[in-house]
Design an enzyme around this catalytic site. Structure first.
Site, PDB file in Angstrom:
ATOM      1  N   CYS A 167       0.808  -1.219   0.000  1.00  0.00           N
ATOM      2  CA  CYS A 167       0.000   0.000   0.000  1.00  0.00           C
ATOM      3  C   CYS A 167       0.842   1.270   0.000  1.00  0.00           C
ATOM      4  O   CYS A 167       0.293   2.379  -0.025  1.00  0.00           O
ATOM      5  CB  CYS A 167      -0.959  -0.024   1.176  1.00  0.00           C
ATOM      6  SG  CYS A 167      -2.036  -1.481   1.121  1.00  0.00           S
ATOM      7  N   HIS A 307      -2.249   7.819   6.551  1.00  0.00           N
ATOM      8  CA  HIS A 307      -2.557   6.496   6.006  1.00  0.00           C
ATOM      9  C   HIS A 307      -3.909   6.048   6.550  1.00  0.00           C
ATOM     10  O   HIS A 307      -4.752   5.574   5.795  1.00  0.00           O
ATOM     11  CB  HIS A 307      -1.453   5.507   6.362  1.00  0.00           C
ATOM     12  CG  HIS A 307      -1.576   4.185   5.691  1.00  0.00           C
ATOM     13  ND1 HIS A 307      -1.606   4.057   4.314  1.00  0.00           N
ATOM     14  CD2 HIS A 307      -1.697   2.933   6.190  1.00  0.00           C
ATOM     15  CE1 HIS A 307      -1.739   2.774   4.003  1.00  0.00           C
ATOM     16  NE2 HIS A 307      -1.797   2.075   5.123  1.00  0.00           N
ATOM     17  N   GLU A 318       0.202   5.551  13.945  1.00  0.00           N
ATOM     18  CA  GLU A 318       0.414   6.757  13.140  1.00  0.00           C
ATOM     19  C   GLU A 318       0.205   8.020  13.974  1.00  0.00           C
ATOM     20  O   GLU A 318       0.947   8.995  13.827  1.00  0.00           O
ATOM     21  CB  GLU A 318      -0.504   6.758  11.924  1.00  0.00           C
ATOM     22  CG  GLU A 318      -0.163   7.835  10.907  1.00  0.00           C
ATOM     23  CD  GLU A 318      -0.889   7.673   9.586  1.00  0.00           C
ATOM     24  OE1 GLU A 318      -0.555   8.400   8.643  1.00  0.00           O
ATOM     25  OE2 GLU A 318      -1.803   6.814   9.496  1.00  0.00           O
ATOM     26  N   LYS A 339      -9.513   7.856   3.374  1.00  0.00           N
ATOM     27  CA  LYS A 339      -9.952   6.460   3.229  1.00  0.00           C
ATOM     28  C   LYS A 339     -11.323   6.232   3.859  1.00  0.00           C
ATOM     29  O   LYS A 339     -11.987   5.256   3.541  1.00  0.00           O
ATOM     30  CB  LYS A 339      -8.936   5.511   3.867  1.00  0.00           C
ATOM     31  CG  LYS A 339      -7.639   5.342   3.095  1.00  0.00           C
ATOM     32  CD  LYS A 339      -6.758   4.294   3.755  1.00  0.00           C
ATOM     33  CE  LYS A 339      -5.434   4.130   3.015  1.00  0.00           C
ATOM     34  NZ  LYS A 339      -4.540   5.302   3.210  1.00  0.00           N
ATOM     35  N   HIS A 344      -9.815   1.840   1.010  1.00  0.00           N
ATOM     36  CA  HIS A 344      -8.368   1.674   0.866  1.00  0.00           C
ATOM     37  C   HIS A 344      -8.064   1.155  -0.536  1.00  0.00           C
ATOM     38  O   HIS A 344      -8.354   0.008  -0.863  1.00  0.00           O
ATOM     39  CB  HIS A 344      -7.878   0.684   1.932  1.00  0.00           C
ATOM     40  CG  HIS A 344      -6.389   0.630   2.082  1.00  0.00           C
ATOM     41  ND1 HIS A 344      -5.523   1.185   1.172  1.00  0.00           N
ATOM     42  CD2 HIS A 344      -5.607   0.071   3.049  1.00  0.00           C
ATOM     43  CE1 HIS A 344      -4.290   0.979   1.564  1.00  0.00           C
ATOM     44  NE2 HIS A 344      -4.320   0.309   2.710  1.00  0.00           N
ATOM     45  N   PHE A 407       2.153  -3.507   3.762  1.00  0.00           N
ATOM     46  CA  PHE A 407       2.591  -4.802   4.273  1.00  0.00           C
ATOM     47  C   PHE A 407       4.061  -5.010   3.895  1.00  0.00           C
ATOM     48  O   PHE A 407       4.488  -4.713   2.779  1.00  0.00           O
ATOM     49  CB  PHE A 407       1.756  -5.932   3.667  1.00  0.00           C
ATOM     50  CG  PHE A 407       0.356  -6.047   4.214  1.00  0.00           C
ATOM     51  CD1 PHE A 407      -0.091  -5.247   5.248  1.00  0.00           C
ATOM     52  CD2 PHE A 407      -0.523  -6.982   3.685  1.00  0.00           C
ATOM     53  CE1 PHE A 407      -1.377  -5.353   5.753  1.00  0.00           C
ATOM     54  CE2 PHE A 407      -1.815  -7.105   4.173  1.00  0.00           C
ATOM     55  CZ  PHE A 407      -2.241  -6.295   5.210  1.00  0.00           C
TER      56      PHE A 407
END
Length: 421
Positions: A167, A307, A318, A339, A344, A407
């Site tokens: 991502c 994010h 975050e 998002k 996402h 990831f």
């Protein structure tokens, strides 16, 4: 060596909120959700039965039917969004355009998952007769092929490749394009990302990891970053593309300049294959590198497009990273997770959020984080920060920072600011 300046001169997008940038931006500012029941396949037996799908997209209206046979859906999205961005930029009308100095980097976190799924299923059904695969199987599936198709469409011979860092992929793509241009190795780039994974393998795979929200009774409110009841992300799809261009090249042809790209930072959590670092250590490093690269201080940033996936662990890390790096300045800026509206977009998410950051800088408007209730709190989150909950806010946005984490522990941060002579 004096680094060249890099500006954004074109934007294109196919998203769950709209099939162009203007519609997508208008919906985001209005706080609309792109979520709904899955229509790409029968998801009735899946734990998650909803997603943020692209709506009303008919590839045959844009791409020759013969060519469509060669394209996975993710590449279709990328081609159409790239056309929008090129047209918006006017790049093709540039006098004496040197096509050897225009590159393409379109990222994907997964690539042609639907193509792979279809072909694997076909082989299983015909195992007794022996393997029989579509000759387009491999070139439809691979994650770099969108870049190849876009470069062939325009005859751009500059650097051409795809990036895969989950991502974080399209933020990495933007940073690479930015660096090639400012080092003088290219005049312009088509860059961004594309993804189309809302199919059984994608939804089932993320379900098995307990990564997706299962709020099937209320899809539109399922993505709720920083809220206490968040239970996972909502999968999205689409493509977001930016035209990055060397400043003097853009000025020479009278191009419209949306914003300037001024910094990029990249790091690794080196912690876990799927979970972000709980203290946000990789995020801190990525953001600090981007600030240093841009020669900016924390107080110079007015907006962070986080994010912010709406996962229980990721959102906390975050927030900790922002507080640690920005200190008192964290309480003076706006934070939002778009998002909450788009879902996402996986490998396309960084580019989509870079576009939102560019539009925030252009219009002095911060899009909201929707689906938050005042009594839905997480004790580990500091609500004295301005998360821009539920309603867009007008404010001066001199510079915006956009985070994307993937990831594998990949972190990538992009900073854009208002263009000044």
């Amino acid at each position: 060596m004096e680094l060249k300046r890099v500006v954004v001169t074109g934007l294109g997008a196919i998203t769950p909120l709209g099939n162009d940038v203007a519609t997508t931006w208008e919906a985001a500012v209005a706080g609309k959700s792109g979520a709904g029941p899955i229509t790409h396949f029968d998801a009735s037996k899946f734990k998650t039965q909803f997603a943020c799908e692209v709506k009303g997209f008919n590839a045959a209206e844009h791409i020759d039917r013969k060519k469509l046979r060669q394209l996975d859906l993710y590449a279709q999205y990328a081609i159409v969004a790239s056309r929008q961005a090129v047209e918006d930029s006017g790049l093709e009308q540039a006098p004496n355009l040197d096509r050897n100095r225009v590159g393409v980097i379109v990222a994907a976190g997964i690539g042609g998952l639907h193509t792979f799924e279809e072909e694997a299923g076909y082989y299983a059904l015909n195992e007794e007769k022996g393997p029989k695969y579509n000759p387009f199987f491999i070139p439809k599936m691979i994650a770099d092929i969108a870049s190849g198709h876009v470069s062939m469409e325009y005859g751009y011979h500059g650097p051409n490749f795809g990036i895969v860092s989950a991502c974080a992929s399209s933020n990495n793509a933007i940073i690479d394009a930015f660096n090639y241009i400012r080092l003088g190795k290219a005049d312009a780039f088509i860059t961004g990302g594309a993804e189309a994974a809302i199919f059984p393998a994608g939804v089932g795979g993320f379900n098995s990891m307990h990564a997706l929200s299962t709020r099937n009774d209320s899809p539109e409110t399922a993505s709720r970053p920083f809220s206490g009841s968040r239970d996972g992300f909502v999968m999205g799809e689409g493509s977001a593309i930016l035209i990055l261009e060397e400043l003097e090249h853009a000025k020479a042809r009278g191009a419209k300049i949306y914003a300037e790209v001024v910094g990029g930072g990249m790091s690794a959590d080196a912690y876990h294959i799927t979970a972000t670092h709980p203290e946000g250590l990789g995020a801190i490093l990525s953001m600090k590198m981007a600030l240093d690269d841009a020669n900016l201080k924390p107080e110079d940033i007015d907006y962070i497009n986080v994010h912010g996936t709406s996962t229980p662990v990721g959102d906390i890390g975050e927030v900790k990273a922002i507080k640690e790096l920005f200190g008192d300045a964290a309480y003076k800026l706006n934070i939002s997770s778009t998002k909450s509206m788009t879902g996402h977009l996986l490998g396309a998410t960084g580019a989509m959020e870079a576009i939102f950051s560019v539009k925030a800088v252009e219009n002095d408007i911060v899009p909201p984080t929707i689906n938050h209730a005042d009594d839905d709190l997480d004790p580990e989150i500091d609500y004295n920060l301005n998360f821009t909950f539920n309603k867009a806010q007008k404010r001066q946005v001199r510079a915006a920072l956009s985070n994307a984490f993937g990831f594998g522990g990949h972190n990538a941060t992009v900073i854009v600011k208002k263009y000044e002579e």
